[in-house]
Design a protein around this motif. Structure first.
Motif, PDB file in Angstrom:
ATOM      1  N   THR A 117       3.111   9.482  -5.700  1.00 56.57           N
ATOM      2  CA  THR A 117       2.836  10.481  -4.662  1.00 56.57           C
ATOM      3  C   THR A 117       2.303  11.786  -5.220  1.00 56.57           C
ATOM      4  O   THR A 117       1.350  12.353  -4.713  1.00 56.57           O
ATOM      5  N   LYS A 128      -0.627  -1.048  -7.543  1.00 52.65           N
ATOM      6  CA  LYS A 128       0.835  -0.948  -7.569  1.00 52.65           C
ATOM      7  C   LYS A 128       1.410  -0.939  -8.984  1.00 52.65           C
ATOM      8  O   LYS A 128       2.521  -0.504  -9.189  1.00 52.65           O
ATOM      9  N   ASP A 172      -5.086  -0.222  10.062  1.00 55.68           N
ATOM     10  CA  ASP A 172      -5.578  -1.512   9.575  1.00 55.68           C
ATOM     11  C   ASP A 172      -4.606  -2.618   9.954  1.00 55.68           C
ATOM     12  O   ASP A 172      -5.006  -3.709  10.352  1.00 55.68           O
ATOM     13  N   ASN A 203       9.798   0.565   5.240  1.00 57.04           N
ATOM     14  CA  ASN A 203      10.596   1.746   4.924  1.00 57.04           C
ATOM     15  C   ASN A 203      10.632   2.733   6.092  1.00 57.04           C
ATOM     16  O   ASN A 203       9.939   2.592   7.090  1.00 57.04           O
ATOM     17  N   ARG A 212      -4.413   5.394   8.145  1.00 54.64           N
ATOM     18  CA  ARG A 212      -5.431   4.341   8.084  1.00 54.64           C
ATOM     19  C   ARG A 212      -4.831   2.985   7.742  1.00 54.64           C
ATOM     20  O   ARG A 212      -5.236   1.952   8.263  1.00 54.64           O
ATOM     21  N   ASN A 213      -3.853   3.014   6.856  1.00 54.61           N
ATOM     22  CA  ASN A 213      -3.176   1.758   6.531  1.00 54.61           C
ATOM     23  C   ASN A 213      -2.469   1.168   7.739  1.00 54.61           C
ATOM     24  O   ASN A 213      -2.505  -0.032   7.977  1.00 54.61           O
ATOM     25  N   LEU A 227      -9.022  13.999  -2.848  1.00 52.89           N
ATOM     26  CA  LEU A 227      -9.279  12.552  -2.862  1.00 52.89           C
ATOM     27  C   LEU A 227     -10.644  12.186  -2.280  1.00 52.89           C
ATOM     28  O   LEU A 227     -10.948  11.026  -2.066  1.00 52.89           O
ATOM     29  N   MET A 269      -4.821   0.568  -1.721  1.00 54.18           N
ATOM     30  CA  MET A 269      -3.986   1.121  -2.776  1.00 54.18           C
ATOM     31  C   MET A 269      -3.024   0.090  -3.360  1.00 54.18           C
ATOM     32  O   MET A 269      -2.511   0.284  -4.452  1.00 54.18           O
ATOM     33  N   HIS A 270      -2.769  -0.997  -2.615  1.00 52.89           N
ATOM     34  CA  HIS A 270      -1.827  -1.984  -3.154  1.00 52.89           C
ATOM     35  C   HIS A 270      -2.339  -2.604  -4.451  1.00 52.89           C
ATOM     36  O   HIS A 270      -1.560  -3.120  -5.241  1.00 52.89           O
ATOM     37  N   ASN A 308       0.839  -1.191   0.000  1.00 49.95           N
ATOM     38  CA  ASN A 308       0.000   0.000   0.000  1.00 49.95           C
ATOM     39  C   ASN A 308       0.874   1.241   0.000  1.00 49.95           C
ATOM     40  O   ASN A 308       0.672   2.174  -0.762  1.00 49.95           O
ATOM     41  N   TRP A 309       1.828   1.212   0.897  1.00 45.85           N
ATOM     42  CA  TRP A 309       2.705   2.365   1.070  1.00 45.85           C
ATOM     43  C   TRP A 309       3.495   2.642  -0.196  1.00 45.85           C
ATOM     44  O   TRP A 309       3.550   3.759  -0.678  1.00 45.85           O
ATOM     45  N   LYS A 321     -13.043   5.610   1.541  1.00 45.86           N
ATOM     46  CA  LYS A 321     -11.952   5.188   2.428  1.00 45.86           C
ATOM     47  C   LYS A 321     -11.537   3.737   2.203  1.00 45.86           C
ATOM     48  O   LYS A 321     -10.358   3.414   2.205  1.00 45.86           O
ATOM     49  N   TRP A 340      -1.387  11.660  -6.178  1.00 43.12           N
ATOM     50  CA  TRP A 340      -2.321  11.625  -5.056  1.00 43.12           C
ATOM     51  C   TRP A 340      -2.260  12.908  -4.246  1.00 43.12           C
ATOM     52  O   TRP A 340      -3.274  13.406  -3.764  1.00 43.12           O
ATOM     53  N   ASP A 341      -1.042  13.433  -4.085  1.00 40.09           N
ATOM     54  CA  ASP A 341      -0.876  14.586  -3.220  1.00 40.09           C
ATOM     55  C   ASP A 341      -1.428  15.864  -3.836  1.00 40.09           C
ATOM     56  O   ASP A 341      -1.815  16.791  -3.135  1.00 40.09           O
ATOM     57  N   LEU A 373      -9.239   3.620  -0.610  1.00 41.85           N
ATOM     58  CA  LEU A 373      -7.960   4.264  -0.313  1.00 41.85           C
ATOM     59  C   LEU A 373      -7.079   3.329   0.512  1.00 41.85           C
ATOM     60  O   LEU A 373      -5.865   3.415   0.483  1.00 41.85           O
ATOM     61  N   LYS A 374      -7.732   2.434   1.258  1.00 45.82           N
ATOM     62  CA  LYS A 374      -6.956   1.500   2.064  1.00 45.82           C
ATOM     63  C   LYS A 374      -6.470   0.311   1.239  1.00 45.82           C
ATOM     64  O   LYS A 374      -5.699  -0.494   1.705  1.00 45.82           O
ATOM     65  N   LYS A 401      -7.229  20.385  -5.336  1.00 44.33           N
ATOM     66  CA  LYS A 401      -7.793  20.650  -4.012  1.00 44.33           C
ATOM     67  C   LYS A 401      -8.634  21.926  -4.018  1.00 44.33           C
ATOM     68  O   LYS A 401      -9.516  22.103  -3.186  1.00 44.33           O
ATOM     69  N   ILE A 406       1.373   3.985  -3.053  1.00 42.31           N
ATOM     70  CA  ILE A 406       1.084   5.416  -2.942  1.00 42.31           C
ATOM     71  C   ILE A 406       2.337   6.211  -3.301  1.00 42.31           C
ATOM     72  O   ILE A 406       2.297   7.163  -4.072  1.00 42.31           O
ATOM     73  N   ASN A 407       3.468   5.763  -2.759  1.00 41.30           N
ATOM     74  CA  ASN A 407       4.721   6.501  -2.993  1.00 41.30           C
ATOM     75  C   ASN A 407       5.120   6.553  -4.457  1.00 41.30           C
ATOM     76  O   ASN A 407       5.739   7.509  -4.901  1.00 41.30           O
ATOM     77  N   ILE A 436      -4.312   8.632   4.692  1.00 42.67           N
ATOM     78  CA  ILE A 436      -4.295   7.294   4.086  1.00 42.67           C
ATOM     79  C   ILE A 436      -3.210   6.435   4.735  1.00 42.67           C
ATOM     80  O   ILE A 436      -3.427   5.275   5.071  1.00 42.67           O
ATOM     81  N   TYR A 437      -2.026   7.040   4.919  1.00 43.14           N
ATOM     82  CA  TYR A 437      -0.951   6.304   5.584  1.00 43.14           C
ATOM     83  C   TYR A 437      -1.407   5.840   6.967  1.00 43.14           C
ATOM     84  O   TYR A 437      -1.211   4.697   7.358  1.00 43.14           O
ATOM     85  N   LEU A 490      -2.775  12.663   2.196  1.00 47.31           N
ATOM     86  CA  LEU A 490      -2.042  11.400   2.108  1.00 47.31           C
ATOM     87  C   LEU A 490      -1.707  10.839   3.481  1.00 47.31           C
ATOM     88  O   LEU A 490      -1.691   9.632   3.683  1.00 47.31           O
TER      89      LEU A 490
END
Lengths: 267, 261
Positions: A101, A124, B83, B8, B79-80, A109, A120-121, A93-94, A114, A104-105, A117-118, A235, A97-98, B76-77, B73
């Motif tokens: 970035t 990839k 989880d 990371n 929440r992950n 969103l 996101m993996h 997931n992390w 939600k 998304w940033d 959004l959880k 935004k 997103i990265n 989201i981080y 963001l």
């Protein structure tokens, strides 16, 4: 000093993630065994640490019942495997997103629930395309190219863009596009109906299904059998046609399908 | 399959400090000033303020006027991470259910979504009630109009329970071992069975493979049972839940196993 009770509560609340995530040794051991059971030498080579350090980490994980030793092989218990699977999800997931970035940033969103959004993996393998100063319509052109080969499209359309409609109608008329589902809000639908060309070619077209929803749509999602694309709003509320996220993997498509169904489709 | 996974530094940065996590969890509810954060969390001013600076430095939050806002963001981080925390809690809460049990037939997706089962209750048999697990499920099936189930073994009461649902015009979909088909299905009253099959209300998928999972999906509840690592079914424990998420989880698992047959 924060008082002892507050401190204790905080420790209690987050101790599990801290235990697993902040120790490089423990987390790497779990992840190494997630791939396959390993003996001490293999672990030593993979982690590049002395036996004593590794054995210490293994003992700790064994006490927590995340791993077990069978003959000379260390392997995850079912609890450990569950933990490792969810750890990999977190990492994916992390990193997913990265990887995008900036995309998304830069955007609002709020249109993406939600739950998605959880996950996101699933994205990839998706990448985003940006318009540049030398090619202002790069993102738009990529989009048109993508849809030109689709036989079926499901679109959440939050904007009224004759430019987009023109291309879509062309595809319908050439009979390349055999089925189109459009999810729009009342305002956009009104504008479509007010334009005779669009009314004739979209609303009155048997190949087209239009769903009107109450929701304030904050995403432009296209879901086809072989790809998905997503554009969002800034935004500050303006639509951004300069960045488009595109994905074609099975996971990305299932993510998009779920997102589409939340807004569109038959209710 | 996987090249290299690692936790990371961003994940570590957040996970390392309970105070940072607490601050994010507060800002997630609504933007707050330092003073408001001190008041709600009971953490000292100095700790809050130094961690706010660190969070701002790492671009997780930003300050407008005197309030701190969470970047989208960061939410989201966070929440992950939560989880993940919930998945550890769930492993620990139902420790005996997973421990020394076979989870090989649960798909990666099912395992990744394990927190969907968080509102479950673990039903265990007791010396005074050794049929508690079976009776609980039986009760749920009796209350239900429809049933989807993976039955890895035959209980003599199943044909009757299934027959009752079919008699009331309900729908049944089963996944069972191939060698169970006759004993299970032919025990159902013939007229009811034939009518239901004709109307598409009775679907049975059989597999030559060994099923290592027990799953029932009723109208309101799902229940899950596992096999022990020694290969025997654990009749003494089931996980049962009536949340929407668990229902969806169970349906996904059912579809997944059906697809793999």
């Amino acid at each position: 000093m924060t008082n002892i009770q507050t401190k204790r509560q905080l420790n209690e609340e987050y101790k599990n993630i801290k235990y697993i995530l902040t120790s490089t040794m423990r987390s790497r051991l779990i992840l190494a065994m997630y791939k396959s059971p390993k003996n001490l030498e293999e672990l030593r080579n993979e982690l590049n640490k002395p036996s004593a350090t590794i054995l210490h980490g293994l003992k700790e994980l064994e006490n927590k019942n995340f791993i077990k030793k069978i003959q000379k092989q260390y392997q995850l218990t079912s609890n450990g495997f569950l933990l490792a699977t969810n750890m990999v999800k977190l990492i994916e997931n992390w990193s997913s997103i990265n990887k995008n970035t900036d995309f998304w940033d830069n955007h609002n969103l709020s249109g993406i629930p939600k739950e998605l959004l959880k996950n996101m993996h699933f994205l990839k393998d998706a990448t985003y395309v940006t318009s540049t100063t030398s090619d202002l319509s790069n993102a738009f052109n990529r989009y048109i190219k993508l849809i030109s080969n689709a036989s079926e499209l499901k679109i959440i359309m939050p904007i009224y863009s004759e430019n987009h409609f023109r291309h879509i109608i062309e595809l319908l008329n050439e009979n390349k596009l055999k089925y189109l589902e459009l999810t729009v809000n009342k305002e956009i639908l009104k504008s479509i109906k007010a334009n005779p060309v669009l009314k004739r070619n979209l609303i009155k077209n048997k190949k087209v299904k239009v769903h009107c929803v109450d929701a304030d749509l904050k995403l432009f999602l296209t879901y086809a059998p072989t790809f998905m694309s997503l554009t969002l709003f800034f935004k500050d509320g303006h639509y951004d046609d300069s960045q488009i996220l595109i994905g074609t993997s099975e996971n990305t498509l299932s993510w998009a399908s779920e997102l589409y169904n939340i807004y569109g489709g038959e209710k | 399959m996987i090249n290299h996974y690692d936790i990371n530094n961003d994940i570590k940065f957040l996970a390392k400090s309970e105070i940072r996590l607490k601050i994010i969890s507060e800002l997630q509810k609504k933007p707050k000033s330092v003073k408001e954060l001190v008041n709600t969390t009971k953490i000292t001013y100095s700790s809050i303020s130094s961690n706010l600076s660190k969070l701002e430095e790492h671009n997780y939050i930003n300050k407008k006027k005197n309030k701190y806002y969470l970047n989208p963001l960061s939410e989201i981080y966070y929440r992950n991470l939560m989880d993940f925390k919930m998945s550890i809690d769930l492993i620990n809460d139902f420790h005996d259910f997973w421990d020394k049990h076979d989870i090989d037939q649960l798909s990666t997706e099912s395992l990744q979504n394990i927190i969907d089962l968080k509102d479950s209750e673990l039903i265990k048999t007791t010396p005074l009630d050794i049929y508690k697990t079976h009776n609980t499920i039986k009760e749920k099936i009796n209350e239900s109009n429809n049933l989807k189930a993976i039955f890895p073994y035959l209980h003599p009461e199943y044909p009757q329970l299934i027959g009752n649902i079919l008699k009331n015009n309900g729908t049944i979909e089963l996944i069972i071992p191939r060698n169970m088909f006759k004993k299970m299905i032919f025990e159902i009253d013939e007229t009811i069975r034939k009518a239901a099959t004709k109307e598409g209300r009775l679907k049975v998928h059989t597999t030559p493979k060994e099923l290592k999972i027990y799953l029932t999906i009723c109208d309101e509840t799902m229940s899950l049972g596992l096999f022990k690592s020694d290969g025997s079914f654990d009749q003494n424990r089931i996980l049962i839940s009536s949340s929407k998420k668990s229902q969806k989880w169970a349906n996904n698992l059912f579809t997944n196993i059906k697809g793999n047959m």
